[in-house]
Write a protein that holds these residues in place. Structure first.
Motif, short mmCIF file in Angstrom:
data_model
loop_
_atom_site.label_atom_id
_atom_site.label_comp_id
_atom_site.label_asym_id
_atom_site.label_seq_id
_atom_site.Cartn_x
_atom_site.Cartn_y
_atom_site.Cartn_z
N GLN A 219 26.32 21.66 79.79
CA GLN A 219 26.66 20.85 78.64
C GLN A 219 25.55 20.94 77.58
O GLN A 219 24.38 21.06 77.92
CB GLN A 219 26.85 19.36 79.02
N SER B 275 36.98 26.39 81.76
CA SER B 275 37.22 25.75 80.46
C SER B 275 35.91 25.68 79.68
O SER B 275 34.84 25.49 80.26
CB SER B 275 37.78 24.33 80.63
N GLU C 252 29.86 12.49 73.30
CA GLU C 252 30.32 13.61 74.12
C GLU C 252 29.53 14.88 73.77
O GLU C 252 29.05 15.02 72.65
CB GLU C 252 31.82 13.85 73.88
N ARG D 144 34.87 23.66 76.28
CA ARG D 144 35.33 22.70 75.26
C ARG D 144 34.33 22.60 74.12
O ARG D 144 33.15 22.41 74.33
CB ARG D 144 35.56 21.33 75.89
N ASP E 203 30.99 21.92 76.29
CA ASP E 203 31.08 21.52 77.69
C ASP E 203 31.78 22.63 78.48
O ASP E 203 32.99 22.82 78.37
CB ASP E 203 31.86 20.20 77.82
N CYS E 204 30.99 23.41 79.23
CA CYS E 204 31.54 24.51 80.05
C CYS E 204 31.73 24.02 81.48
O CYS E 204 30.83 23.40 82.04
CB CYS E 204 30.58 25.70 80.08
N ASP F 148 33.76 20.21 71.05
CA ASP F 148 34.19 18.87 70.60
C ASP F 148 35.48 18.45 71.30
O ASP F 148 36.41 17.90 70.68
CB ASP F 148 34.38 18.86 69.08
N GLY F 149 35.56 18.73 72.60
CA GLY F 149 36.69 18.28 73.41
C GLY F 149 37.89 19.22 73.43
O GLY F 149 38.83 19.01 74.20
N ASP F 150 37.90 20.27 72.61
CA ASP F 150 39.03 21.20 72.51
C ASP F 150 38.71 22.48 73.27
O ASP F 150 37.69 23.14 72.98
CB ASP F 150 39.30 21.50 71.03
N ASP F 151 39.54 22.87 74.25
CA ASP F 151 39.29 24.04 75.08
C ASP F 151 39.53 25.32 74.28
O ASP F 151 40.67 25.72 74.04
CB ASP F 151 40.18 24.01 76.32
N LYS G 37 41.69 28.54 75.24
CA LYS G 37 43.14 28.56 75.03
C LYS G 37 43.52 28.92 73.60
O LYS G 37 44.69 29.00 73.26
CB LYS G 37 43.72 27.18 75.40
#
Length: 554
Positions: free
Chosen positions: A49, A88, A21, A90, A25-26, A92-95, A98
């Protein structure tokens, strides 16, 4: 290009060949800024990305949204900014959009690090560079002050700062623009980040050091598996150092692809326009018998450097400008080139008495100015103007564009009333290629390139006879550089201006200057007409500069 074809889908074109992954990742990132008469949409629906261990480049003209996108990732937007609810980012997969402000603050300088475009405004002027690097280390690592200081010296050595043991005690204003940028890079790399965002990391650096710094970032990237987002207008750098390219215009991604595919077959008209942009042309011939406007004879500037601690301090003299002489004629553009720290800016500032020389004679329009006090120089200030290398630090952040440009008119008693001064302000903005509806906006609301044009507008509003241009195009993308060169030529022809043009970009020097001086270690090693010096260099040092500027780009 097919009109209906989407050259910028949300997902990268090479995602099928990628394993794992993305680390960043925007998706659908949109940013608006509140202004007096509504809102400005700076970024619209940007998706990109970044994978571990690679470099992606974000390119585009000034004001295209490159830096705003980077600041959104870092969580460094101003209070006027609003990120769209559907966005969003992210890690490592965490947004991270937030996350709480405190949690994002602990991320910065640790897992995410950033090198800013304007080093002087990013470094605290009241602390030594050593204290600032040590602070960056100790916030995230449990090290003693002594250990952190050792690491700071190692970092300065790694980014090629000469005499790091002495330099660590110096303050930002005592370093050249290029050296300040290297200090910023040392701070950014202090905690071995997972992601490094480099916003114009080589803007202030001369051509020979650019490659060293980028190679240094690449070496650290490979050693630590670091991912890099490279924001730049230098397409030579993009081609050489990036794996994937995003092209932005007016807040949107217009096209993205692997570096090889994008340079080999650009699809979008704007991408083709960018790739075809480069400073062109030559200085217009100098009028015969042009009188001398500026002359320096045996100008010398020296600084005292301190080594050691409080009880074992040793001082030694650093001669930044070593008995130099020059002559500048009316209508002429004289270039000064050389590596960072060669004394170019110090020499230029001494000539217009922004700093006091230790020796020598300086004449402006035939009158001696080397012995004059600040008060005695005041009547000459409107005739001599300067455009600094770092526009953000030279523009008052609490003043609007109108106030910044009008201030010089008020101080010098130019314009009989407010309406006349406003006309001059608008004329200067138009001449510098800026719209006139930005009068109420503040410096932080503009891109680096737009701020540089505001600085040029401020200088020409006073209708000077001489302008010291200290890296005036360093913050500008290639397509705007050509416009600024044309603008400076046009202003020179219309107003009979003389320029002292300090630069590390030899392509711009070739396009704009009549003559050029090459400096190294505070001395002039070569001088003469531009064509002669750049195409038939007499010294090995000049030859090295020319090779770095032209042959690497070929």
């Amino acid at each position: 290009m097919d009109r209906d074809e989407n050259l910028a889908p949300d997902v990268r074109l090479d995602h099928g060949s990628r394993t794992g992954e993305p680390i960043i990742d925007c998706r659908d990132v949109a940013v608006r800024f509140k202004v007096e008469d509504g809102e400005v949409e700076a970024v619209r629906g940007v998706s990109m990305q970044l994978y571990r261990g690679e470099t992606i480049a974000v390119v585009g003209e000034s004001g295209s949204g490159k830096s705003v996108t980077a600041r959104t990732i870092m969580g460094l937007l101003s209070k006027r900014a609003r990120v769209a609810p559907g966005a969003s980012i992210r890690l490592d997969g965490d947004d991270i959009l937030k996350w709480s402000p405190h949690r994002r603050r602990m991320l910065r300088g640790n897992r995410l690090s950033m090198i800013f475009q304007e080093p002087l405004s990013s470094l605290n002027p009241v602390y030594s560079i050593g204290a600032q690097i040590i602070e960056a280390i100790r916030i995230h690592q449990k090290l003693s002050k002594a250990k952190a200081r050792e690491k700071a010296i190692d970092l300065l050595r790694e980014v090629r700062i000469p005499e790091p043991e002495a330099r660590i005690n110096q303050y930002p204003h005592q370093l050249s623009g290029g050296q300040r940028q290297r200090v910023m890079i040392a701070m950014a790399l202090a905690n071995n980040p997972d992601v490094l965002i480099a916003d114009e990391p080589t803007t202030a650096l001369d051509v020979t050091v650019q490659a060293q710094i980028l190679q240094l970032i690449r070496d650290l990237q490979q050693r630590h598996g670091m991912a890099v987002i490279l924001i730049t207008h230098d397409l030579t750098v993009v081609r050489k150092f990036s794996d994937y390219v995003y092209v932005m215009q007016k807040g949107e991604v217009k096209e993205h692809n692997t570096t090889e595919a994008l340079f080999g077959n650009p699809r979008h008209p704007y991408t083709r326009h960018l790739l075809g942009s480069e400073p062109r042309g030559h200085a217009n011939p100098l009028p015969a018998e042009s009188p001398v406007i500026m002359e320096g004879k045996d100008v010398r500037v020296a600084f005292m450097l301190k080594k050691g601690g409080f009880f074992s301090a040793e001082f030694h003299e650093l001669v930044a400008v070593d008995n130099l002489s020059l002559t500048l004629r009316r209508h002429e553009t004289l270039g000064i080139v050389g590596e960072s720290g060669s004394g170019k800016t110090t020499f230029g500032q001494a000539l217009i008495r922004l700093s006091d020389p230790d020796g020598g004679e300086i004449y402006f329009d035939g009158k001696a100015i080397h012995g004059k006090s600040r008060e005695e120089l005041r009547p000459l200030r409107s005739r001599m103007q300067v455009v600094f290398q770092d526009p953000f630090s030279s523009l008052n952040p609490r003043m609007s564009v109108c106030q910044i440009i009008e201030e010089g008119l008020i101080v010098n008693g130019i314009g009989t009333n407010r309406a006349e001064r406003l006309d001059r302000v608008r004329d200067a903005l138009t001449a510098a290629g800026l719209p006139t509806n930005i009068l109420s906006r503040f410096p932080h609301e503009f891109s680096g390139g737009q701020r540089q044009r505001i600085a040029i507008a401020r200088a020409i509003a006073l209708e000077p006879e001489f302008i010291l241009l200290d890296e005036p195009t360093s913050a500008l993308d290639l397509s705007v550089q050509a416009q600024i060169i044309d603008l400076l030529r046009k202003l020179q022809d219309e107003r009979g201006l003389s320029y002292l043009f300090i630069s590390h970009d030899l392509k711009v020097v070739r396009a704009l200057c009549h003559r050029v001086i090459v400096m190294q270690h505070g001395r002039i090693v070569e001088e003469g007409p531009v064509e002669e010096v750049l195409f038939n260099p007499k010294t090995a040092y000049t030859e090295k500069l020319v090779k770095a500027a032209f042959e690497v780009a070929a």
